[in-house]
Write an enzyme that holds these catalytic residues in place. Structure first.
Site, PDB file in Angstrom:
ATOM      1  N   CYS A 174       0.793  -1.236   0.000  1.00  0.00           N
ATOM      2  CA  CYS A 174       0.000   0.000   0.000  1.00  0.00           C
ATOM      3  C   CYS A 174       0.821   1.280   0.000  1.00  0.00           C
ATOM      4  O   CYS A 174       0.262   2.372  -0.016  1.00  0.00           O
ATOM      5  CB  CYS A 174      -0.982  -0.022   1.155  1.00  0.00           C
ATOM      6  SG  CYS A 174      -2.308  -1.224   0.858  1.00  0.00           S
TER       7      CYS A 174
ATOM      8  N   HIS B  97      -1.062   7.955   7.062  1.00  0.00           N
ATOM      9  CA  HIS B  97      -1.567   6.739   6.427  1.00  0.00           C
ATOM     10  C   HIS B  97      -2.945   6.422   7.026  1.00  0.00           C
ATOM     11  O   HIS B  97      -3.885   6.140   6.298  1.00  0.00           O
ATOM     12  CB  HIS B  97      -0.579   5.595   6.657  1.00  0.00           C
ATOM     13  CG  HIS B  97      -0.891   4.364   5.891  1.00  0.00           C
ATOM     14  ND1 HIS B  97      -0.938   4.336   4.529  1.00  0.00           N
ATOM     15  CD2 HIS B  97      -1.202   3.103   6.305  1.00  0.00           C
ATOM     16  CE1 HIS B  97      -1.248   3.099   4.123  1.00  0.00           C
ATOM     17  NE2 HIS B  97      -1.413   2.341   5.180  1.00  0.00           N
TER      18      HIS B  97
ATOM     19  N   HIS C   1      -9.706   3.457   2.211  1.00  0.00           N
ATOM     20  CA  HIS C   1      -8.309   3.154   1.907  1.00  0.00           C
ATOM     21  C   HIS C   1      -8.242   2.746   0.441  1.00  0.00           C
ATOM     22  O   HIS C   1      -8.588   1.624   0.082  1.00  0.00           O
ATOM     23  CB  HIS C   1      -7.809   2.035   2.816  1.00  0.00           C
ATOM     24  CG  HIS C   1      -6.349   1.722   2.647  1.00  0.00           C
ATOM     25  ND1 HIS C   1      -5.566   2.342   1.693  1.00  0.00           N
ATOM     26  CD2 HIS C   1      -5.531   0.877   3.313  1.00  0.00           C
ATOM     27  CE1 HIS C   1      -4.329   1.862   1.776  1.00  0.00           C
ATOM     28  NE2 HIS C   1      -4.285   0.979   2.745  1.00  0.00           N
TER      29      HIS C   1
END
Lengths: 397, 378, 86
Positions: free
Chosen positions: A151, A284, A320
């Protein structure tokens, strides 16, 4: 290193303006998934690119089995036009650096039903097909490099593009991150019991997990002198990039956030800046229990200075977006620097006391001049990639 | 800005390839040695509408995990991650065995103060079987009952993550995928990371595994390649004997005439004549390789035709072949590794040796044996 | 484990040992999964899912999160009316 153009496809629709408007209007774009039948799943939310926006792609880019391939091409076209660089023709040395998590694999998800898996074609087995649509609409004359490091993918692509420009390998680096919503990922997170039922609440004491999203973020990088010479103006600057690994566990960050701390220090050292110079940390912050706490502690430790680091995550709004997440966040950082607005933690209700070492931005955001933004990303496997951005109109950020 | 070309010395080579015992074995193949026969194997995907398929493929490669990195926690890892770990561990420790120089630290397993090590890995098959398994389970089981351990292994980065976690390597960790160029691009990115100070050394590898799922992504007409290769690299010093990664170039060639583009690319790196004694080419375009071989400038060895289609790992294995050849031939020797994709995306790297190994047993203390420099193995 | 509603502790112990990569002897009722057996949370969830698959039960997130050791696991299954033999 200048950012000369940006392009985005996100849960807010097509365009970097739509992305930034959704940020400033504090829209929460997660909701029930429409693309897959999730009626039997306990948590059924995603952050999809709206069906209308997907339909609008038809007028912009050729068709392809992989939605991600089309997101990427649309984002690249927008970013190149924004930068004032012709997308066609071999008259400029242009390279492409793309980050993804699953590339074309989500094409396979369409065969998921009940009973035998109905396997569609073979695009899902060919990751290079992710670049096919982009190659149809953009003439690439330099290298094309596809990263799939987990990611942190978007930041890996930005960092590689910046290195290629700095090395003189290309004049123009088209750097992007891309993902399409994947039922495989939703199934995986369901089994891991890591999905939020309704809302992603990064850094909230009642956070209950994450919600997958999708999209593409593309940034065009060039040397500042080249951009100025052709009459352009930097939107922002890439001040430094750094990468590291936790070397700890396939799915869990190191409890001390070692990799993240190392990349933050690496960025600051390289840019010759200190903790106090960082005006905003674009976190994040996925909304999962363990990860947000580790990130908060690591940021507090790495950026210890006169004030607590100012932190927010846009994943409460956009979910996300996996491979697209870091690239979309870098674009939000570019716009935040230009507009003097620190985006808020829109879904934050009750800050987790365990995140007390950081200054969590209230949902409304903060109007304030920004000079330097840190944007960090990490994921399964332990890879961490962090980018430090500065304002376009300052020499050092 | 430090120069990126010519900055990296090869400190070790780890291989897990079918029928290839060591670097010398690989060098003999590149020099025109006979290729082992490849049996047909049957691949199936139960609970799907994919029918069984027969494909020429070597028997599964045993990972042979070195004892130093074996132990608990390996059982749940996909086979490709194990192959990657084994190749990386071999590459990282090979330098510890002996001359001519060492990895800056005694080995990558004991990094001491040598500075951060990067891991860069190329694969197009890593995680694919796991991804498909979750898709099958999502079809056949109730939500929430797919395997939690398999899910996180369904992305491409399992090999790079496993190498980092099991060997304790905390520098930049990147996975590259796509076509055959990815493996060479991984070496270029490693050179950049080292040259800009992001890493002091790197393990750069590539891998592939074969399943009913992965063969769907392979070109027809080639053996389905399975295995892993890894190079350990760190900055070389002036005059230091050894094997060096030299000039490289990445570009996108005009698709309408790939052969002309390739010839230009070869000239860019090695001038009009002389220099490299052979080229190892990774591409799915057999016709293009034939055209290059017909130029008779130097022997051209086609990785995919000889060993099989390894997907994104192809470019890395081409470089590994060039390294193995240079390690086994008298110095100075230079071999090109070249990768070309149908899109025109291409990369080329020059691998060279100079000076003599200070040990009669070769560069890495293995049982390298000399091979001839002639032959037209295409 | 063929019969629904009945399971032997020895079979469950072997299952845990396989997933946790430890010797079945180490899976005592009181050995803490994380602290004593050194597993991670994904290994624990894998254990839960495999039990769910084989016994046809579903554990809530709270029940799954609350399992600290093998004894907890047996207790939760007994609460669900599953007969756990030796």
């Amino acid at each position: 290193m200048a950012v000369s153009g940006v392009g985005a496809v996100s849960a807010a629709g097509l365009g970097a303006d739509a992305l930034w408007t959704a940020v400033t209007e504090r829209r929460v774009l997660t909701g029930p998934v429409t693309r897959f039948d999730m009626s039997r799943y306990p948590a059924r939310c995603g952050a999809e690119v709206p069906a209308g926006a997907v339909a609008d792609l038809d007028a912009m880019v050729p068709g392809h089995e992989s939605l991600a391939a089309r997101f990427l091409a649309a984002g690249a076209l927008e970013a190149l036009r924004h930068a004032g660089i012709p997308e066609q023709g071999r008259g400029r040395l242009l390279g492409v650096f793309v980050g993804t998590v699953m590339a074309t694999r989500p094409v396979l998800d369409r065969g998921i039903g009940s009973g035998r898996l109905d396997v569609p074609g073979r695009t899902w087995a060919d990751p290079d097909a992710l670049l096919a649509t982009l190659r149809e609409v953009v003439t690439v004359t330099g290298p094309t490099v596809l990263f799939a490091p987990g990611c942190a993918a978007g930041n890996s692509a930005v960092a590689a593009g910046a290195r290629a420009v700095a090395a003189g390998e290309v004049d123009v680096a088209v750097c992007g991150g891309v993902s399409e919503l994947s039922l495989e990922i939703l199934a995986m997170f369901t089994s891991l019991r890591a999905l939020a039922v309704d809302t992603v609440r990064p850094f909230d004491v009642n956070r209950r997990g994450t919600i997958p999203g999708e999209g593409a973020g593309v940034l065009v990088l060039e040397r500042v002198d080249r951009l100025v010479a052709r009459g352009g103006r930097p939107l922002a600057r890439i001040l430094a990039c750094a990468a590291a690994a936790d070397a700890h566990n396939p799915t869990q960050p190191h409890p001390d956030g070692n990799g993240l701390v190392s990349t933050i220090h690496g960025c600051l050292d390289r840019a010759r800046l200190t903790s106090d110079d960082v005006d905003w940390v674009c976190a994040h912050g996925t909304g999962t229990q363990a990860s947000d706490g580790i990130e908060a502690r690591a940021v507090a430790k790495a950026l210890a200075g006169r004030r607590r680091p100012v932190v927010s995550s846009i994943k409460g709004q956009f979910g996300h977006a996996e491979g697209a997440a870091a690239a979309l966040e870098a674009i939000v950082a570019v716009r935040a620097l230009a507009d003097g607005l620190v985006p808020g933690n829109v879904t934050l209700v009750e800050p987790d006391p365990a995140c007390g070492g950081i200054d969590l931005v209230e949902p409304a955001g903060r109007r304030a001049p920004l000079g330097v933004v840190l944007s960090q990303a990490f994921g399964f496997g332990g890879g961490v990639s962090t980018v430090l951005l500065g304002r376009g109109d300052r020499a050092t950020g | 800005m430090p120069p990126v070309d010519d900055c990296l010395a090869v400190r070790g080579l780890g291989l897990r390839l079918p029928g290839v015992a060591d670097a010398a074995d690989l060098a003999r193949l590149v020099a025109g040695g006979p290729l082992p026969p490849v049996p047909l194997r049957r691949f199936e995907a139960p609970d799907t509408d994919l029918g069984p398929v027969d494909r020429r493929t070597q028997a599964p490669v045993e990972p042979r995990i070195p004892a130093a990195v074996a132990g608990r926690g390996l059982r749940a890892l996909p086979p490709e991650s194990l192959l990657a770990l084994a190749a990386a561990a071999d590459a990282g420790t090979a330098a510890a065995g002996g001359p001519p120089d060492r990895w800056l630290a005694p080995s990558v397993l004991d990094p001491a103060d040598a500075g951060p090590a990067a891991v860069l890995w190329a694969s197009s098959s890593a995680g694919l079987t796991e991804y498909a398994t979750i898709c099958v389970e999502a079809s056949t089981l109730d939500p929430g009952l797919s395997s939690p351990i398999i899910g996180p292994a369904s992305a491409f980065n399992g090999p790079a993550a496993t190498v980092s976690i099991r060997l304790g390597i905390d520098g930049p960790n990147e996975t590259l995928t796509g076509g055959t160029t990815a493996g060479l691009a991984a070496l270029v990115e490693a050179a950049r990371l080292v040259s800009y100070g992001d890493a002091a050394r790197a393990l750069v590898g590539g891998s592939a595994t074969v399943s009913r799922w992965s063969v769907a992504g392979l070109a027809d007409g080639f053996v389905a390649g399975e295995g892993a290769g890894c190079l350990a690299v760190s900055p070389g010093r002036d005059g230091e004997p050894g094997i060096r990664l030299g000039r490289f170039h990445r570009t996108t060639l005009d698709r309408s005439d790939l052969a002309a583009g390739c010839r230009d690319l070869l000239r860019t790196v090695c001038g009009p004549a002389g220099g490299p004694v052979a080229a190892v080419v990774s591409t799915l375009d057999t016709e293009l390789v034939r055209t290059l071989a017909d130029d008779r400038v130097r022997p051209v060895w086609h990785l995919e035709r000889a060993l099989g289609d390894f997907g994104a790992a192809g470019g890395l294995l081409a470089a590994a072949c060039a390294v193995a050849y240079c390690a086994s031939a008298p110095a100075p020797t230079s071999v090109l590794a070249l990768a070309i994709e149908p899109s025109g995306n291409a990369a080329i790297l020059e691998v060279s040796s100079w000076g003599a190994p200070t040990s009669s047993s070769g560069w890495w203390g293995d049982n390298s044996r000399s091979v001839g420099v002639s032959g037209s193995p295409t | 484990m063929a019969q629904r509603g009945v399971v032997s502790a020895a079979v469950l112990r072997d299952l845990a040992a396989e997933i946790f990569e430890v010797n079945p002897d180490e899976i005592t009722e009181g050995a803490a999964f994380y602290e004593d057996l050194g597993i991670d949370s994904v290994q624990k969830v894998e254990f839960v899912v495999r039990i769910e698959r084989q016994l046809g039960v579903r554990l809530t997130d709270e029940e799954a999160a609350g399992l600290q050791d093998f004894g907890d696991t047996l207790a939760v299954l007994r609460d669900r009316g599953i007969s756990v033999g030796p």
